[in-house]
Write a protein that holds these residues in place. Structure first.
Motif, PDB file in Angstrom:
ATOM      1  N   MET A   1       0.827  -1.209   0.000  1.00 17.02           N
ATOM      2  CA  MET A   1       0.000   0.000   0.000  1.00 17.02           C
ATOM      3  C   MET A   1       0.870   1.271   0.000  1.00 17.02           C
ATOM      4  O   MET A   1       0.535   2.256  -0.648  1.00 17.02           O
ATOM      5  CB  MET A   1      -0.926  -0.001   1.216  1.00 17.02           C
ATOM      6  N   TRP A   2       1.989   1.215   0.748  1.00 16.28           N
ATOM      7  CA  TRP A   2       2.880   2.378   0.809  1.00 16.28           C
ATOM      8  C   TRP A   2       3.470   2.666  -0.566  1.00 16.28           C
ATOM      9  O   TRP A   2       3.544   3.826  -0.989  1.00 16.28           O
ATOM     10  CB  TRP A   2       3.974   2.118   1.826  1.00 16.28           C
ATOM     11  N   GLU A   3       3.895   1.603  -1.276  1.00 17.90           N
ATOM     12  CA  GLU A   3       4.457   1.794  -2.605  1.00 17.90           C
ATOM     13  C   GLU A   3       3.413   2.326  -3.579  1.00 17.90           C
ATOM     14  O   GLU A   3       3.713   3.161  -4.438  1.00 17.90           O
ATOM     15  CB  GLU A   3       5.037   0.471  -3.119  1.00 17.90           C
ATOM     16  N   GLN A   4       2.191   1.860  -3.461  1.00 12.59           N
ATOM     17  CA  GLN A   4       1.112   2.354  -4.314  1.00 12.59           C
ATOM     18  C   GLN A   4       0.827   3.831  -4.022  1.00 12.59           C
ATOM     19  O   GLN A   4       0.559   4.622  -4.936  1.00 12.59           O
ATOM     20  CB  GLN A   4      -0.150   1.513  -4.117  1.00 12.59           C
ATOM     21  N   PHE A   5       0.883   4.191  -2.740  1.00 12.85           N
ATOM     22  CA  PHE A   5       0.657   5.582  -2.340  1.00 12.85           C
ATOM     23  C   PHE A   5       1.745   6.493  -2.903  1.00 12.85           C
ATOM     24  O   PHE A   5       1.473   7.575  -3.423  1.00 12.85           O
ATOM     25  CB  PHE A   5       0.615   5.685  -0.819  1.00 12.85           C
ATOM     26  N   LEU A   6       3.022   6.024  -2.829  1.00 10.63           N
ATOM     27  CA  LEU A   6       4.132   6.816  -3.344  1.00 10.63           C
ATOM     28  C   LEU A   6       4.043   6.999  -4.855  1.00 10.63           C
ATOM     29  O   LEU A   6       4.445   8.038  -5.394  1.00 10.63           O
ATOM     30  CB  LEU A   6       5.469   6.151  -3.002  1.00 10.63           C
ATOM     31  N   ALA A   7       3.518   5.989  -5.535  1.00 12.43           N
ATOM     32  CA  ALA A   7       3.437   6.039  -6.996  1.00 12.43           C
ATOM     33  C   ALA A   7       2.230   6.821  -7.497  1.00 12.43           C
ATOM     34  O   ALA A   7       2.145   7.131  -8.686  1.00 12.43           O
ATOM     35  CB  ALA A   7       3.392   4.619  -7.567  1.00 12.43           C
ATOM     36  N   SER A   8       1.315   7.178  -6.608  1.00 10.29           N
ATOM     37  CA  SER A   8       0.104   7.882  -7.014  1.00 10.29           C
ATOM     38  C   SER A   8       0.301   9.396  -6.923  1.00 10.29           C
ATOM     39  O   SER A   8       1.152   9.878  -6.165  1.00 10.29           O
ATOM     40  CB  SER A   8      -1.071   7.477  -6.119  1.00 10.29           C
ATOM     41  N   PRO A   9      -0.487  10.170  -7.673  1.00 12.77           N
ATOM     42  CA  PRO A   9      -0.388  11.636  -7.595  1.00 12.77           C
ATOM     43  C   PRO A   9      -0.746  12.192  -6.221  1.00 12.77           C
ATOM     44  O   PRO A   9      -0.337  13.300  -5.879  1.00 12.77           O
ATOM     45  CB  PRO A   9      -1.391  12.113  -8.649  1.00 12.77           C
ATOM     46  N   GLN A  59       9.088  10.280  -8.178  1.00 11.58           N
ATOM     47  CA  GLN A  59       7.869   9.825  -7.505  1.00 11.58           C
ATOM     48  C   GLN A  59       7.084  11.006  -6.947  1.00 11.58           C
ATOM     49  O   GLN A  59       5.858  11.051  -7.031  1.00 11.58           O
ATOM     50  CB  GLN A  59       8.230   8.852  -6.371  1.00 11.58           C
ATOM     51  N   TYR A  60       7.805  11.938  -6.354  1.00 11.85           N
ATOM     52  CA  TYR A  60       7.136  13.132  -5.818  1.00 11.85           C
ATOM     53  C   TYR A  60       6.474  13.936  -6.931  1.00 11.85           C
ATOM     54  O   TYR A  60       5.348  14.408  -6.793  1.00 11.85           O
ATOM     55  CB  TYR A  60       8.152  14.006  -5.076  1.00 11.85           C
ATOM     56  N   MET A  61       7.158  14.069  -8.067  1.00 11.65           N
ATOM     57  CA  MET A  61       6.656  14.910  -9.142  1.00 11.65           C
ATOM     58  C   MET A  61       5.465  14.312  -9.883  1.00 11.65           C
ATOM     59  O   MET A  61       4.820  14.999 -10.674  1.00 11.65           O
ATOM     60  CB  MET A  61       7.773  15.215 -10.137  1.00 11.65           C
ATOM     61  N   VAL A  62       5.145  13.046  -9.629  1.00  8.38           N
ATOM     62  CA  VAL A  62       3.917  12.487 -10.209  1.00  8.38           C
ATOM     63  C   VAL A  62       2.720  13.316  -9.770  1.00  8.38           C
ATOM     64  O   VAL A  62       1.801  13.601 -10.549  1.00  8.38           O
ATOM     65  CB  VAL A  62       3.736  11.012  -9.791  1.00  8.38           C
ATOM     66  N   GLY A  63       2.745  13.745  -8.516  1.00 10.46           N
ATOM     67  CA  GLY A  63       1.687  14.623  -8.020  1.00 10.46           C
ATOM     68  C   GLY A  63       2.112  16.074  -7.971  1.00 10.46           C
ATOM     69  O   GLY A  63       1.301  16.983  -8.155  1.00 10.46           O
TER      70      GLY A  63
END
Length: 237
Positions: A1-9, A59-63
């Motif tokens: 879940m943490w990895e999914q959260f990091l990969a999301s905007p 990863q940060y810049m995805v959002g």
């Protein structure tokens, strides 16, 4: 879940919003001193978090990239102060153009001279030269000149943060009491960050800061190529 959260905007958006909100709260608790600039401390907090948690910038810049178009809208909104004070601006248009032109010239020449004196490479000098302009313009000028657009943009942002943080105190120290001169100084030297800062407390100065920022960007696009042409000519003598 943490990895999914990091990969999301959601991650980049949440970190940016929370970081800036906490920085604003921090500034207000201290009664908004210049050194407690929210952009400075929010940026520092986000960078620290990414380093400690070993989170990739991508990863940060995805959002984080979500805020780029919002920034464009915010910059366009800065046209409101000059419109409200258009009569005052019109009456001093000649002096404004002269002051901003000279200020931009000094900024570009001093920056290039220091970079040469410190042994900077040609690409480095081409990258630092347009820092007198706001970051999108600095990026474009540096890229077209053969420098690093990323370095130019970062330096322009750092210049804006430093100017917004130290600028008000320096203006008081130098006894810049006239709102028009204060605004022009902040707009030319601290770009959008300094302009937004002074506009929040001094509406007249804010109007002049917007004009100073825009004119400085225009002057830099012309002055940087001319400066390097002159340097190249002198080197060939």
């Amino acid at each position: 879940m943490w990895e999914q959260f990091l990969a999301s905007p959601v991650f980049g958006i949440a970190v940016t919003v929370v970081g800036f909100a906490l920085a604003v709260l921090f500034s207000r608790v201290l009664r908004d001193p210049a050194w407690a600039n929210p952009i400075l401390w929010a940026s520092a907090a986000i960078v620290t978090l990414l380093l400690i948690a070993r989170i990739d910038y991508g990863q940060y810049m995805v959002g984080g990239a979500f805020f780029a178009p919002v920034l464009g809208v915010a910059v366009v909104a800065l046209a409101a102060p000059p419109f409200r004070h258009r009569r005052l601006l019109k009456g001093t248009s000649g002096a404004i153009i002269l002051a901003v032109g000279l200020g931009s010239l000094v900024g570009v020449v001093v920056t290039v001279a220091l970079a040469f004196a410190l042994g900077g490479s040609e690409q480095t000098i081409l990258s630092v030269a347009p820092k007198q302009a706001t970051s999108p313009v600095a990026l474009g000028v540096a890229t077209l000149s053969g420098g690093s657009g990323e370095m130019a943009a970062v330096l322009a942002v750092l210049t804006g943060i430093l100017g917004a943080t130290a600028g008000p105190g320096m203006l008081r120290l130098l006894r810049f009491d006239d709102a028009r001169s204060r605004g022009l100084a902040m707009g030319v030297s601290a770009h959008a960050i300094g302009t937004a800062r002074i506009n929040a407390t001094e509406p007249v100065a804010g109007a002049f800061a917007v004009v100073g920022m825009v004119l400085a960007a225009l002057f830099v696009t012309v002055l940087v190529p001319i400066t390097f042409a002159v340097v190249g000519f002198v080197q060939r003598l």
